[in-house]
Design a protein around this motif. Sequence first.
Motif, PDB file in Angstrom:
ATOM      1  N   ALA A 120     -27.496  36.838  -8.228  1.00 28.65           N
ATOM      2  CA  ALA A 120     -26.855  37.403  -9.374  1.00 28.65           C
ATOM      3  C   ALA A 120     -26.597  38.857  -9.404  1.00 28.65           C
ATOM      4  CB  ALA A 120     -28.366  37.461 -10.371  1.00 28.65           C
ATOM      5  N   ALA A 121     -26.939  39.545  -8.332  1.00 30.49           N
ATOM      6  CA  ALA A 121     -26.695  41.114  -8.260  1.00 30.49           C
ATOM      7  C   ALA A 121     -25.401  41.030  -7.625  1.00 30.49           C
ATOM      8  CB  ALA A 121     -27.609  41.687  -7.231  1.00 30.49           C
ATOM      9  N   VAL A 122     -24.998  40.070  -6.797  1.00 30.48           N
ATOM     10  CA  VAL A 122     -23.558  40.027  -6.255  1.00 30.48           C
ATOM     11  C   VAL A 122     -22.835  39.526  -7.226  1.00 30.48           C
ATOM     12  CG1 VAL A 122     -22.161  38.640  -4.457  1.00 30.48           C
ATOM     13  CG2 VAL A 122     -24.619  39.489  -3.768  1.00 30.48           C
ATOM     14  N   VAL A 123     -22.868  38.616  -8.028  1.00 31.36           N
ATOM     15  CA  VAL A 123     -21.909  38.103  -9.070  1.00 31.36           C
ATOM     16  C   VAL A 123     -21.847  39.159 -10.196  1.00 31.36           C
ATOM     17  CG1 VAL A 123     -22.018  36.317 -11.065  1.00 31.36           C
ATOM     18  CG2 VAL A 123     -22.715  35.742  -8.617  1.00 31.36           C
ATOM     19  N   THR A 124     -22.885  39.807 -10.655  1.00 28.69           N
ATOM     20  CA  THR A 124     -22.734  41.065 -11.459  1.00 28.69           C
ATOM     21  C   THR A 124     -21.752  41.934 -10.755  1.00 28.69           C
ATOM     22  OG1 THR A 124     -24.805  40.574 -12.327  1.00 28.69           O
ATOM     23  CG2 THR A 124     -23.794  42.843 -12.690  1.00 28.69           C
ATOM     24  N   ALA A 125     -21.867  42.372  -9.757  1.00 21.75           N
ATOM     25  CA  ALA A 125     -21.077  43.570  -8.888  1.00 21.75           C
ATOM     26  C   ALA A 125     -19.613  43.170  -9.098  1.00 21.75           C
ATOM     27  CB  ALA A 125     -21.648  43.859  -7.647  1.00 21.75           C
TER      28      ALA A 125
END
Length: 234
Positions: A120-125
């Motif tokens: 989720a953190a990668v997708v958000t970035a």
Amino acid sequence: MASLVIFDFDGTLFDTHQSISHSIKLTFDALSPTQSPPESEVQRYISSGTGLSDTFRALTASVGVAFDKDTEAEWTAKYREVYASDGQPLIRPFPGAKELLQHLAQRKVPMAIVSNKGVAAVVTALARSGLADYVPRELIVGDSTPGATRKPDPSSYTAVLLPAVTQMYGVSGLDAGKVLEVGDTVADVQFARNIGAKSCWCRFGYGDAKACAELEPDYVVDTLEQVISICDAL
């Protein structure tokens, strides 16, 4: 031309150093306000690419804070909470990231990300930076992806990426010698070696420069733009 390019995230595609450091500080401020590790220790674990749970286990031990299975979930949840609210705005793609991803997309080269971060953190970035369309979510492997293991263990490639690439692109018998792993730490270089891929060490990242150089990666770059010619030549 490369048949698949696997990117690390922190210190490779994105400059996340400040966001990680700040989020670790906020987590300690919230859960252990009187006992925080020295900044040098925080930087050491960021540079090593250690996973989130192991990082907090080591940092809490360094200041005498108990950290066990009962508290692990609390600390990781708090970190992800503050990372989403306070860390994400500090993230920036490294120069050349968009140009590199565009180049590979134009040539229909599959791209993947293998990271110790949560997906989720990668997708958000990626979304915040306008890069979400280049790497399919199915090819983003994070710390809780089923079947994935931490680099340099090859399982994230053999058990997760290979089946996904086969299903999405209709390829079979992918030549590992034409797979390029792009990363900045010892774990990335060793991961490439373990899956039979070519390793591209990003010298601008966070990894231990001496240790990475001693592994003799196949390629060494100082900018992401330099990865373009490597991909074209494979």
